[in-house]
Scaffold this motif. Structure first.
Motif, PDB file in Angstrom:
ATOM      1  N   PRO A 173       7.525  -0.587  -1.562  1.00 28.16           N
ATOM      2  CA  PRO A 173       6.619  -1.735  -1.579  1.00 28.16           C
ATOM      3  C   PRO A 173       5.277  -1.367  -2.215  1.00 28.16           C
ATOM      4  N   SER A 174       4.722  -2.310  -2.979  1.00 28.43           N
ATOM      5  CA  SER A 174       3.459  -2.027  -3.654  1.00 28.43           C
ATOM      6  C   SER A 174       2.345  -3.007  -3.294  1.00 28.43           C
ATOM      7  N   THR A 175       2.660  -4.040  -2.527  1.00 26.53           N
ATOM      8  CA  THR A 175       1.629  -4.985  -2.106  1.00 26.53           C
ATOM      9  C   THR A 175       1.290  -4.742  -0.638  1.00 26.53           C
ATOM     10  N   ALA A 211       3.048  -3.691   4.840  1.00 29.01           N
ATOM     11  CA  ALA A 211       3.006  -4.106   6.247  1.00 29.01           C
ATOM     12  C   ALA A 211       4.418  -4.410   6.760  1.00 29.01           C
ATOM     13  N   THR A 212       5.205  -5.087   5.955  1.00 30.07           N
ATOM     14  CA  THR A 212       6.586  -5.389   6.345  1.00 30.07           C
ATOM     15  C   THR A 212       7.400  -4.108   6.472  1.00 30.07           C
ATOM     16  N   LEU A 233       9.351  -2.455   9.971  1.00 34.52           N
ATOM     17  CA  LEU A 233      10.752  -2.043  10.039  1.00 34.52           C
ATOM     18  C   LEU A 233      10.900  -0.561  10.363  1.00 34.52           C
ATOM     19  N   ASN A 234       9.800   0.143  10.579  1.00 33.88           N
ATOM     20  CA  ASN A 234       9.797   1.581  10.823  1.00 33.88           C
ATOM     21  C   ASN A 234      10.232   1.867  12.267  1.00 33.88           C
TER      22      ASN A 234
END
Length: 118
Positions: free
Chosen positions: A37-39, A44-45, A49-50
């Motif tokens: 992800p780059s945004t 945050a998303t 999911l972590n």
């Protein structure tokens, strides 16, 4: 539950070993890019999911018995997590400069894959 602990240990070890092998054995073209992800919203998303974050929060919340302790816990998690993520981002930016050449990245990834398997 010792049987569950053993099963989770074995499954986690097998997963880490497979990740290490995939890093060690991967052939990378010089134009390939990883889909990270780059945004801000994507990052945050990704964090939501972590599973490690969820386990940290669940374990810490289970240890708290009062609201005052929970507020201290929230402040500590925000402070420690923000500090660690900032340091991790700085280290990643420095590593990106050092690993810009495909050969250097390949050597690094193979080394890290071998260490992860070990």
């Amino acid at each position: 539950m010792p049987v569950l602990e053993l099963a989770l240990s074995l499954a986690g070890s097998a997963y880490l070993a497979s990740l290490g092998l995939s890093l060690f054995l991967r052939r990378r073209s010089s134009t390939s890019q990883q889909a990270l992800p780059s945004t801000w919203l994507g990052v945050a998303t990704f964090q939501l999911l972590n599973p490690k974050a969820w386990m940290l929060i669940a374990t810490a919340a289970a240890a708290m018995s009062d609201v005052g302790g929970l507020l201290v816990l929230i402040m500590l998690v925000v402070l420690v997590t923000s500090t660690c993520l900032s340091l991790w981002a700085l280290a990643g930016a420095a590593a990106a400069r050092l690993l810009a050449k495909p050969r250097a990245r390949d050597v690094f990834e193979r080394s890290m894959g071998a260490v992860l398997v070990l």
